[in-house]
Design a protein around this motif. Structure first.
Motif, short mmCIF file in Angstrom:
data_model
loop_
_atom_site.label_atom_id
_atom_site.label_comp_id
_atom_site.label_asym_id
_atom_site.label_seq_id
_atom_site.Cartn_x
_atom_site.Cartn_y
_atom_site.Cartn_z
N MET A 1 12.20 70.96 41.23
CA MET A 1 13.34 70.61 41.40
C MET A 1 13.53 69.01 41.27
O MET A 1 12.60 68.30 41.75
N ASN A 2 14.74 68.55 40.80
CA ASN A 2 14.80 67.24 40.34
C ASN A 2 15.41 66.71 41.90
O ASN A 2 15.98 67.22 42.76
N ASP A 3 15.52 65.24 41.52
CA ASP A 3 16.07 64.69 42.83
C ASP A 3 17.39 64.82 43.23
O ASP A 3 18.06 64.75 44.24
N THR A 4 18.38 65.03 42.01
CA THR A 4 19.59 65.29 42.25
C THR A 4 19.90 66.54 42.98
O THR A 4 20.84 66.70 43.76
N GLU A 5 18.98 67.68 42.68
CA GLU A 5 19.04 69.03 43.25
C GLU A 5 18.69 68.83 44.80
O GLU A 5 19.45 69.29 45.60
N ILE A 6 17.77 67.94 44.84
CA ILE A 6 17.26 67.60 46.43
C ILE A 6 18.19 67.17 47.22
O ILE A 6 18.52 67.45 48.11
N LEU A 7 18.83 66.19 46.42
CA LEU A 7 19.97 65.43 47.50
C LEU A 7 21.10 66.37 47.52
O LEU A 7 21.69 66.32 48.90
N ALA A 8 21.64 67.15 46.69
CA ALA A 8 22.49 68.27 47.12
C ALA A 8 22.20 69.10 47.85
O ALA A 8 23.11 69.44 48.96
N LEU A 9 20.88 69.56 48.24
CA LEU A 9 20.38 70.20 49.41
C LEU A 9 20.54 69.59 50.45
O LEU A 9 21.22 70.01 51.80
N PHE A 10 20.22 68.42 50.80
CA PHE A 10 20.88 67.50 52.04
C PHE A 10 22.13 67.52 52.14
O PHE A 10 22.41 67.61 53.41
N PHE A 11 22.99 67.33 51.23
CA PHE A 11 24.62 67.35 51.41
C PHE A 11 24.73 68.60 51.84
O PHE A 11 26.00 68.65 52.53
N GLU A 12 24.37 69.70 51.50
CA GLU A 12 24.70 70.93 51.92
C GLU A 12 24.11 71.42 53.31
O GLU A 12 24.30 72.36 53.93
N ARG A 13 23.31 70.27 53.78
CA ARG A 13 22.66 70.56 55.03
C ARG A 13 21.66 71.85 55.08
O ARG A 13 21.68 72.71 56.14
N ASN A 14 21.08 72.15 53.96
CA ASN A 14 20.12 73.00 53.76
C ASN A 14 18.91 72.53 53.70
O ASN A 14 18.19 71.74 53.22
N GLU A 15 18.08 73.14 54.83
CA GLU A 15 16.71 72.87 55.30
C GLU A 15 15.71 72.92 54.35
O GLU A 15 14.69 72.26 54.37
N ASN A 16 16.01 73.58 53.35
CA ASN A 16 15.08 73.33 52.01
C ASN A 16 14.74 71.96 51.31
O ASN A 16 13.73 71.87 50.70
N ALA A 17 15.82 71.26 51.92
CA ALA A 17 15.87 69.89 51.14
C ALA A 17 14.33 69.24 51.90
O ALA A 17 13.86 68.48 51.01
N ILE A 18 14.01 69.53 53.08
CA ILE A 18 12.87 68.96 53.45
C ILE A 18 11.72 69.51 52.59
O ILE A 18 10.68 68.85 52.53
N THR A 19 11.70 70.90 52.62
CA THR A 19 10.40 71.47 52.00
C THR A 19 10.46 70.98 50.67
O THR A 19 9.43 70.50 50.01
N GLU A 20 11.53 70.84 49.82
CA GLU A 20 11.40 70.26 48.52
C GLU A 20 10.89 68.93 48.37
O GLU A 20 10.27 68.46 47.53
N CYS A 21 11.57 68.07 49.49
CA CYS A 21 11.15 66.68 49.52
C CYS A 21 9.51 66.57 49.73
O CYS A 21 8.88 65.82 48.94
N GLU A 22 9.08 67.27 50.48
CA GLU A 22 7.41 67.48 50.72
C GLU A 22 6.75 67.64 49.64
O GLU A 22 5.87 67.18 49.18
N LYS A 23 7.39 68.77 48.96
CA LYS A 23 6.76 69.43 47.70
C LYS A 23 6.56 67.91 46.64
O LYS A 23 5.74 67.97 45.97
N LYS A 24 7.87 67.45 46.40
CA LYS A 24 7.88 66.41 45.26
C LYS A 24 7.39 65.20 45.68
O LYS A 24 6.73 64.38 44.90
N HIS A 25 7.57 64.66 46.89
CA HIS A 25 7.43 63.23 47.29
C HIS A 25 6.43 63.03 48.40
O HIS A 25 6.12 62.08 48.82
N GLY A 26 5.86 64.11 49.01
CA GLY A 26 5.04 64.19 50.06
C GLY A 26 3.64 63.35 49.69
O GLY A 26 3.05 62.72 50.69
N LYS A 27 3.12 63.67 48.67
CA LYS A 27 1.79 63.12 48.22
C LYS A 27 1.97 61.65 48.18
O LYS A 27 1.34 60.93 48.72
N TYR A 28 3.11 61.05 47.55
CA TYR A 28 3.41 59.85 47.45
C TYR A 28 3.68 59.11 48.68
O TYR A 28 3.00 57.85 48.89
N CYS A 29 4.39 59.74 49.42
CA CYS A 29 4.62 59.28 50.81
C CYS A 29 3.29 59.00 51.73
O CYS A 29 3.07 58.12 52.29
#
Lengths: 186, 246
Positions: A1-29
């Protein structure tokens, strides 16, 4: 999932946003938190807080670069945890060493509280970084923003540790000179 | 100690923060170059020293981050092996979501290797590839990169779950959907740890759905990519890949 799609989840208040964030950026953070905190468990807890903070901030905030935005939150959170844990300076850790190295070239007054000084400093520092050779800039950011060790940086850029130290020393010298010229007291 | 000295650097532009994050583990290329040189020397040694007893297998130097693992160049037979690729069902959309770097490249060299996890042996191959086009990730046209293939390469062998990648040969041109190997990517088994970037720059999620290769017998790729099932050229594949990466 790309960042635009992840941001869309945040804006929809869809909690999958956190899962996707973790998947894509967890290692970096986690890598940023680990550089500062020095252990896996603290880094993990820090990163969990980061995603929660992002959840609370987006919306209304819409970051332009999601990874850098999460990186910034991680860095700030990790520094806070570090400061709580370390009333006394520990020799040999990345953050303490970086502070020691930078103390000779950054402004002596705390410009973070004064918005005008902060703006001037921001402009001067970013202009300075823009003028640096790419490798020197990367080394500087890795050392003082990501708080990576000299050894890790040498590994990342494929150079010797002495080359990294030399580059940092020259960049600090130049930065000190530029800041003094712009009227900052170092 | 000055106050807030580290917080002052919070004002650094995000583009520089991203730029620095993209540079990682460059030295691994040198390690693989060393590996390629050792391989070349080993071949020469075999030619010149025909009467000598077989030399001990040439060991590839690893970083201190890999623990209790030994990697040697391997030119022997290819027996059954275990794969550490994942073969769960993935839709094309999921395949591209797993892709961290995507590039078109020409295979310049292939070296089989044996990885010894303290008695558990695995055979793999490292392909050296010249990047012709980069669609995603930090690689650029003209870069020489290394890919860890989830199977050894041996003429005449068909290996389960690596139906596409096992057909890689020197000179093949392919489009590869890759995992970046960074400083947190390890393979762990039997109490041993291998930092994957010690072996190659990139790897594959599996051996069949993440590559499209031009071979002597035509284009090979997995039929999960249904939309391009009739594709005959890499240009058609390229168009599909670019669209899917958007």
């Amino acid at each position: 999932m790309n960042d635009t799609e992840i941001l869309a989840l945040f804006f929809e208040r869809n909690e999958n946003a956190i899962t996707e964030c973790e998947k894509k950026h967890g290692k970096y953070c986690r890598a940023i938190a680990r550089n500062i905190l020095g252990n896996e468990q603290d880094a993990e807890e820090c990163v969990n807080d980061v995603f929660l903070k992002a959840w609370n901030a987006i919306p209304p905030h819409r970051p332009e670069k999601l990874s850098a935005y999460l990186g910034k939150i991680t860095r700030n959170e990790a520094i806070k945890i570090y400061e709580k844990q370390n009333a006394k300076k520990r020799k040999g850790d990345n953050l303490a060493l970086a502070v020691e190295e930078l103390s000779e070239c950054l402004p002596s007054e705390d410009i973070t509280e004064n918005s005008a000084s902060r703006l001037d400093f921001s402009r001067t520092l970013n202009d300075f970084l823009a003028g640096l050779p790419k490798e020197a800039r990367i080394i500087f950011i890795k050392r003082y923003w990501y708080l990576s060790s000299i050894k890790e940086i040498a590994k990342d850029i494929g150079a010797s540790e002495s080359k990294v130290k030399m580059s940092l020393s020259r960049t600090r010298e130049k930065l000190k000179h530029v800041l003094q010229k712009e009227g900052f007291e170092t | 100690m000055k106050n807030n000295i580290i917080n002052m650097l919070d004002v650094i532009n995000e583009e520089y923060i991203e730029e620095a994050a993209k540079v990682k583990n460059k030295r691994r290329k040198q390690i693989i170059s060393a590996c390629a040189s050792i391989a070349a020397c080993a071949v020469l040694a075999v030619g010149v020293g025909a009467y000598l007893r077989s030399p001990p297998p040439t060991e590839i130097p690893l970083s201190e981050y890999s623990k209790d693992v030994k990697i040697t160049l391997y030119d022997g037979e290819v027996p059954h092996y275990s794969s550490f690729s994942d073969t769960e069902y993935l839709s094309p959309k999921q395949i591209f979501a797993h892709t961290e770097s995507a590039l078109k490249g020409t295979v310049l060299g292939i070296q089989n290797i044996q990885i010894d996890f303290d008695g558990i042996l695995m055979l793999r191959a490292v392909a050296t590839v010249r990047v012709e086009e980069a669609y995603l990730g930090t690689a650029e046209e003209g870069d020489i990169v290394t890919l860890l293939l989830p199977c050894p390469i041996k003429e005449g062998y068909w290996i389960e779950d690596t139906e596409v990648l096992f057909q890689t040969r020197v000179g093949s041109v392919g489009i590869f959907l890759l995992k970046d190997y960074g400083k947190d990517d390890y393979y762990r088994t039997n109490g041993c740890e291998l930092l994957l970037s010690d072996v190659a720059d990139y790897g594959f999620y599996d051996g069949h759905r993440f590559a499209f290769i031009e071979t002597e017998n035509g284009l090979v790729f997995d039929n999960v990519h249904e939309k391009i099932k009739d594709a005959k050229t890499l240009d058609e594949i390229e168009e599909y890949v670019i669209k899917m990466l958007k």
